[in-house]
Design a protein around this motif. Structure first.
Motif, PDB file in Angstrom:
ATOM      1  N   LEU A 103      39.136  21.524 -40.990  1.00  0.00           N
ATOM      2  CA  LEU A 103      40.395  21.052 -40.421  1.00  0.00           C
ATOM      3  C   LEU A 103      41.333  20.759 -41.581  1.00  0.00           C
ATOM      4  CD1 LEU A 103      39.073  18.473 -37.744  1.00  0.00           C
ATOM      5  CD2 LEU A 103      39.833  20.830 -37.321  1.00  0.00           C
ATOM      6  N   LEU A 104      42.297  21.639 -41.777  1.00  0.00           N
ATOM      7  CA  LEU A 104      43.231  21.458 -42.882  1.00  0.00           C
ATOM      8  C   LEU A 104      44.490  20.785 -42.357  1.00  0.00           C
ATOM      9  CD1 LEU A 104      43.944  22.113 -45.891  1.00  0.00           C
ATOM     10  CD2 LEU A 104      44.999  24.213 -45.036  1.00  0.00           C
ATOM     11  N   CYS A 105      44.834  19.648 -42.953  1.00  0.00           N
ATOM     12  CA  CYS A 105      46.033  18.934 -42.501  1.00  0.00           C
ATOM     13  C   CYS A 105      47.282  19.731 -42.879  1.00  0.00           C
ATOM     14  CB  CYS A 105      46.099  17.548 -43.146  1.00  0.00           C
ATOM     15  SG  CYS A 105      47.658  16.712 -42.743  1.00  0.00           S
ATOM     16  N   ASP A 106      48.141  19.964 -41.883  1.00  0.00           N
ATOM     17  CA  ASP A 106      49.392  20.680 -42.179  1.00  0.00           C
ATOM     18  C   ASP A 106      50.617  19.812 -41.880  1.00  0.00           C
ATOM     19  OD1 ASP A 106      49.430  20.698 -39.408  1.00  0.00           O
ATOM     20  OD2 ASP A 106      49.765  22.850 -39.195  1.00  0.00           O
ATOM     21  N   SER A 107      50.421  18.497 -41.838  1.00  0.00           N
ATOM     22  CA  SER A 107      51.549  17.609 -41.531  1.00  0.00           C
ATOM     23  C   SER A 107      52.346  17.216 -42.784  1.00  0.00           C
ATOM     24  CB  SER A 107      51.063  16.360 -40.792  1.00  0.00           C
ATOM     25  OG  SER A 107      50.674  16.705 -39.491  1.00  0.00           O
ATOM     26  N   VAL A 118      45.185  20.909 -38.560  1.00  0.00           N
ATOM     27  CA  VAL A 118      45.049  19.641 -37.827  1.00  0.00           C
ATOM     28  C   VAL A 118      46.244  18.765 -38.158  1.00  0.00           C
ATOM     29  CG1 VAL A 118      43.729  18.412 -39.621  1.00  0.00           C
ATOM     30  CG2 VAL A 118      43.335  17.847 -37.206  1.00  0.00           C
ATOM     31  N   PRO A 119      46.740  18.010 -37.181  1.00  0.00           N
ATOM     32  CA  PRO A 119      47.823  17.079 -37.508  1.00  0.00           C
ATOM     33  C   PRO A 119      47.316  15.974 -38.445  1.00  0.00           C
ATOM     34  CG  PRO A 119      47.581  17.305 -35.120  1.00  0.00           C
ATOM     35  CD  PRO A 119      46.408  17.971 -35.753  1.00  0.00           C
ATOM     36  N   CYS A 120      48.257  15.389 -39.155  1.00  0.00           N
ATOM     37  CA  CYS A 120      47.995  14.291 -40.104  1.00  0.00           C
ATOM     38  C   CYS A 120      46.640  13.623 -39.918  1.00  0.00           C
ATOM     39  CB  CYS A 120      49.088  13.231 -39.948  1.00  0.00           C
ATOM     40  SG  CYS A 120      48.850  11.791 -40.993  1.00  0.00           S
ATOM     41  N   LEU A 121      45.819  13.656 -40.962  1.00  0.00           N
ATOM     42  CA  LEU A 121      44.476  13.071 -40.885  1.00  0.00           C
ATOM     43  C   LEU A 121      44.460  11.602 -41.286  1.00  0.00           C
ATOM     44  CD1 LEU A 121      42.247  16.001 -42.210  1.00  0.00           C
ATOM     45  CD2 LEU A 121      42.075  14.898 -39.960  1.00  0.00           C
ATOM     46  N   GLY A 122      45.628  11.003 -41.422  1.00  0.00           N
ATOM     47  CA  GLY A 122      45.647   9.564 -41.751  1.00  0.00           C
ATOM     48  C   GLY A 122      45.152   9.271 -43.162  1.00  0.00           C
ATOM     49  N   ALA A 123      45.323  10.241 -44.061  1.00  0.00           N
ATOM     50  CA  ALA A 123      44.929  10.029 -45.464  1.00  0.00           C
ATOM     51  C   ALA A 123      46.058  10.540 -46.354  1.00  0.00           C
ATOM     52  CB  ALA A 123      43.626  10.759 -45.752  1.00  0.00           C
ATOM     53  N   CYS A 124      47.297  10.279 -45.907  1.00  0.00           N
ATOM     54  CA  CYS A 124      48.493  10.843 -46.536  1.00  0.00           C
ATOM     55  C   CYS A 124      48.666  10.396 -47.980  1.00  0.00           C
ATOM     56  CB  CYS A 124      49.729  10.431 -45.747  1.00  0.00           C
ATOM     57  SG  CYS A 124      49.440  10.303 -43.990  1.00  0.00           S
ATOM     58  N   ASP A 125      48.071   9.259 -48.341  1.00  0.00           N
ATOM     59  CA  ASP A 125      48.181   8.779 -49.722  1.00  0.00           C
ATOM     60  C   ASP A 125      47.271   9.580 -50.645  1.00  0.00           C
ATOM     61  OD1 ASP A 125      46.025   7.714 -48.318  1.00  0.00           O
ATOM     62  OD2 ASP A 125      45.992   5.838 -49.440  1.00  0.00           O
ATOM     63  N   PRO A 183      47.026  16.696 -50.764  1.00  0.00           N
ATOM     64  CA  PRO A 183      46.675  17.267 -49.457  1.00  0.00           C
ATOM     65  C   PRO A 183      45.184  17.062 -49.138  1.00  0.00           C
ATOM     66  CG  PRO A 183      47.391  18.972 -51.036  1.00  0.00           C
ATOM     67  CD  PRO A 183      47.223  17.703 -51.787  1.00  0.00           C
ATOM     68  N   VAL A 184      44.890  17.051 -47.850  1.00  0.00           N
ATOM     69  CA  VAL A 184      43.513  16.749 -47.446  1.00  0.00           C
ATOM     70  C   VAL A 184      43.010  17.713 -46.374  1.00  0.00           C
ATOM     71  CG1 VAL A 184      43.882  14.285 -47.892  1.00  0.00           C
ATOM     72  CG2 VAL A 184      44.130  15.137 -45.576  1.00  0.00           C
ATOM     73  N   MET A 185      41.686  17.785 -46.257  1.00  0.00           N
ATOM     74  CA  MET A 185      41.086  18.533 -45.156  1.00  0.00           C
ATOM     75  C   MET A 185      39.728  17.919 -44.836  1.00  0.00           C
ATOM     76  SD  MET A 185      39.740  22.067 -46.900  1.00  0.00           S
ATOM     77  CE  MET A 185      38.664  22.081 -48.338  1.00  0.00           C
ATOM     78  N   MET A 186      39.224  18.237 -43.670  1.00  0.00           N
ATOM     79  CA  MET A 186      37.854  17.856 -43.336  1.00  0.00           C
ATOM     80  C   MET A 186      37.024  19.137 -43.294  1.00  0.00           C
ATOM     81  SD  MET A 186      38.173  14.874 -40.478  1.00  0.00           S
ATOM     82  CE  MET A 186      36.449  14.356 -40.668  1.00  0.00           C
ATOM     83  N   VAL A 187      35.822  19.054 -43.855  1.00  0.00           N
ATOM     84  CA  VAL A 187      34.864  20.152 -43.722  1.00  0.00           C
ATOM     85  C   VAL A 187      33.698  19.541 -42.964  1.00  0.00           C
ATOM     86  CG1 VAL A 187      33.435  21.844 -44.905  1.00  0.00           C
ATOM     87  CG2 VAL A 187      35.624  21.141 -45.911  1.00  0.00           C
ATOM     88  N   GLY A 188      33.534  19.929 -41.717  1.00  0.00           N
ATOM     89  CA  GLY A 188      32.574  19.224 -40.867  1.00  0.00           C
ATOM     90  C   GLY A 188      33.011  17.773 -40.747  1.00  0.00           C
ATOM     91  N   ASP A 189      32.117  16.842 -41.021  1.00  0.00           N
ATOM     92  CA  ASP A 189      32.445  15.418 -40.898  1.00  0.00           C
ATOM     93  C   ASP A 189      33.030  14.817 -42.172  1.00  0.00           C
ATOM     94  OD1 ASP A 189      31.639  15.349 -38.298  1.00  0.00           O
ATOM     95  OD2 ASP A 189      29.704  14.391 -38.677  1.00  0.00           O
ATOM     96  N   GLU A 190      33.082  15.604 -43.238  1.00  0.00           N
ATOM     97  CA  GLU A 190      33.485  15.052 -44.537  1.00  0.00           C
ATOM     98  C   GLU A 190      34.975  15.234 -44.804  1.00  0.00           C
ATOM     99  OE1 GLU A 190      31.671  13.708 -47.274  1.00  0.00           O
ATOM    100  OE2 GLU A 190      30.042  13.427 -45.821  1.00  0.00           O
TER     101      GLU A 190
END
Ligand SMILES: Cc1cc2nc3c(=O)[nH]c(=O)nc-3n(C[C@H](O)[C@H](O)[C@H](O)COP(=O)(O)O)c2cc1C
Ligand code: SF4
Ligand code: FES
Lengths: 433, 162
Positions: free
Chosen positions: B84-88, B125-132, B135-142
């Motif tokens: 899930l790659l954040c694109d927000s 995925v919309p903003c993962l709440g780790a904007c600070d 860029p961020v993404m989830m791979v599985g649960d991580e």
């Protein structure tokens, strides 16, 4: 007594505070106090007197919201519900995650106190699905509470009973809207419900329900523990208490900090976020997440208080600021936000379902150099209509248009330049160049 | 009738019944039931959907209307791990489009696609709440933070199509 109640248990290593440490630092003394020496009425008075305003975005006074819940016989037979809104999907918002992951008991205690005040017997944490670590830690904390007698039947021998469950969302931004959230909890599509009836009277399963933001509920823990008068002294300006403020974008030190309400924007962006990264200049900022209006340099000395930010033409929102720099295109930023809102629209009403994609298409035309002067007027007209209060069923669409309307106001020359230059002259996300 | 339900495992059925017991209506457990089956099988097939609908005493059409509403319920097979790659917005300001381009090139897939070896599915995925930490993404649960398009070593080499 601490001046940073919300983050007093947050540790530098990111580990969570579980029951033993939470109690050692005074945790659950608020709950003990409430069930042993306070009544639901006196708890409500304390919350009203604290002048706490909801931290989920709208800033509604929490005590007033709770006062609409029917009490005693008036509530009729059946359950009452207290729900923590831990959906946190507003772009640029990353404050509740901190508490959920690192101090879950603070939220649970706040929920227990809120539930006791409205005499709810069932509580839910509505958690966004991607918050996996938060889910694990909340589950552990909830289990500890049942074990310790803080949850379940006859809590601490008081005769008051509360059962608390974790609901993990299947993901959609609209789930954060409180009536849509209630539909999601009932297993349905998350379309917002018409109001009235308000959830306080007829919410989950048609019963009285309160939905509050995570940070709002955490404040309750401290208001009941230390009192409304103390809480009022925490603010620097008009509003009481502290707030989790944040900054993201191309600032030196993005992050989230607990600071007094009324802290000036400049202090947050310069002292805490460390100013702009080298080679970047500030163009503007959304003060409280992706559905708030841009403010610009002239607003840096404003205090982060609800009404002060409101008078400047924007909203406090969630208090987490998104900073736009001079190397990223304001239209690109607004287009990114509009695409998010278009995707997340629940599809119930036409101005939102069809109008926001139209705005995205118009912004695409600017980006691709196909826009004319008429498109600026068209965009203005559409954004004003879609954003007009009362033109849509819920606040998603008006929120979506706040960045668009304010960009047209403050970054007009950028819109013009996309027309004269035949497209975007910024070379994309500058963080990488 | 019960044959349809029997396509669910006893474990799935008991987990779903546990959720139903907490609420006033069987169909109120729709989202939980979909997530439970997805946890066991990775996605929700038409066959699973019909079985869940029968168990919850609702129509399969209505349940599908719910399943397709939510971003995290998969009605098509996905890879062993979903990225899930954040694109927000905050990730955009910090270069998530460059990360997306590099990730797609490396895995040989675009959004909504799964690698040929079945390891990864890539989704926005919309903003993962780790904007600070963008860029961020989830791979599985991580959750993976501070992504840099020049270094995607968080993905194991075998996962890369190139
Ligand atoms: C589209 C939309 C999304 C929302 N998302 C959230 C959210 O994720 N978290 C939240 O606390 N409030 C969210 N809200 C606000 C809630 O509807 C509600 O006002 C809030 O949970 C009330 O809590 P408070 O009074 O404690 O602020 C959202 C509102 C809208 C219109
Ligand atoms: S404004 Fe948008 S999200 Fe809200 S009810 Fe209408 S279509 Fe749904
Ligand atoms: S915008 Fe990517 S985590 Fe918030």
């Amino acid at each position: 007594m601490t001046e940073r109640p919300l983050t007093q248990n947050i540790r530098a290593d990111g580990a969570s505070t579980f029951l033993a440490d939470y109690e050692a630092n005074g945790g659950y003394s608020g709950l003990r106090k409430a069930v042993s020496s306070m009544t639901p009425e006196s708890c409500l008075d304390e919350v009203k007197n604290s002048r706490l305003r909801g931290r989920g975005g709208a800033g509604f006074p929490t005590g007033m919201k709770w006062s609409f819940v029917p009490m005693g016989e008036k509530a009729g037979p059946g359950h009452k519900y207290l729900i923590a809104n831990a959906d946190e999907m507003e772009p640029g918002t990353f404050k509740d995650r901190l508490i959920l992951e690192q101090d879950p008991h603070q939220l649970l205690e706040g929920m227990m106190l809120a539930a006791f005040t409205i005499q709810a017997d069932i509580a839910y944490v509505f958690l966004r699905g991607e918050y996996v670590l938060a889910a694990e830690r909340l589950m552990q904390a909830i289990a500890e509470c049942y074990e310790a007698g803080y949850l379940g039947d006859n809590i601490l021998g008081s005769g008051y009973s509360l059962h608390l469950h974790l609901h993990r969302s299947a993901g959609r931004y609209i789930c954060g809207e409180e009536t849509a959230l209630i539909n999601a909890l009932e297993g349905k599509r998350a379309n917002p419900r018409p109001k009235p009836p308000f959830p306080q009277v007829a919410g989950l399963w048609g019963r009285p329900s309160i939905v509050n933001n995570v940070e709002t509920l955490c404040n309750i823990t401290h208001i009941i523990t230390h009192g409304a008068d103390w809480f009022q002294t925490l603010g620097r300006g008009e509003d009481s208490g502290t707030k989790l403020f944040g900054a993201s974008g191309n600032v030196k030190n993005p992050g989230v900090w607990e600071l007094p309400m009324g802290t000036p924007v400049r202090e947050i962006l310069e002292d805490h976020a460390g100013g702009m990264r080298d080679g970047y200049q500030l163009r503007g900022f959304l003060p409280g997440g992706g559905s708030t209006d841009f403010l610009v340099e002239q607003h840096l000395d404003l205090a982060m208080d609800y009404d002060v930010i409101g008078k400047a033409g924007s909203r406090m929102g969630t208090g987490t600021m998104i900073v736009l720099d001079d190397r990223n295109c304001p239209l690109g930023m607004v287009r990114n936000l509009s695409r998010f809102f278009a995707h997340e629209s629940c599809g119930f009403c036409t101005p939102c379902r069809d109008g926001i994609p139209w705005v995205v298409q118009l912004l695409d035309r600017f980006e691709q150099g196909q826009a004319t002067e008429d498109d600026i007027a068209l965009l203005e007209e559409k954004a004003a209509f879609i954003g007009g209060i009362g033109n849509t069923h819920c606040a998603l669409a008006p929120g979506a248009m706040e960045p668009v309307n304010s960009a047209l106001k403050y970054f007009r020359e950028d819109f013009e330049r996309h027309i004269t230059a035949g497209g975007c002259t910024y070379n994309g996300a500058a963080g990488r160049h | 009738m019960s044959d349809v339900i029997a396509t669910l495992s006893p474990e799935e059925i008991s987990e779903i019944e546990h959720e139903i017991a907490l609420i006033p209506r069987r169909d109120g457990a729709a989202i939980d039931a979909l997530l439970i089956v997805q946890k066991h099988r990775g996605w929700v097939s038409d066959e699973s959907l019909r079985a869940i609908a029968r168990l919850l005493e609702m129509s399969a059409e209505e349940l599908d209307g719910i399943a397709t509403f939510y971003n995290l319920i998969f009605r098509k097979p996905v890879g062993e791990q979903v990225i899930l790659l954040c694109d927000s917005v905050s990730c955009w300001l910090r270069g998530c489009e460059q990360v997306k381009a590099r990730l797609s090139e490396r895995l040989g897939i675009g959004y909504g696609e799964t690698t040929a070896d079945g390891r990864y599915t890539l989704l926005p995925v919309p903003c993962l709440g780790a904007c600070d930490r963008a860029p961020v993404m989830m791979v599985g649960d991580e959750l993976h933070t501070h992504l840099d398009e020049t270094d995607l070593s968080v993905l194991s080499p075998e996962g890369a199509a190139s």
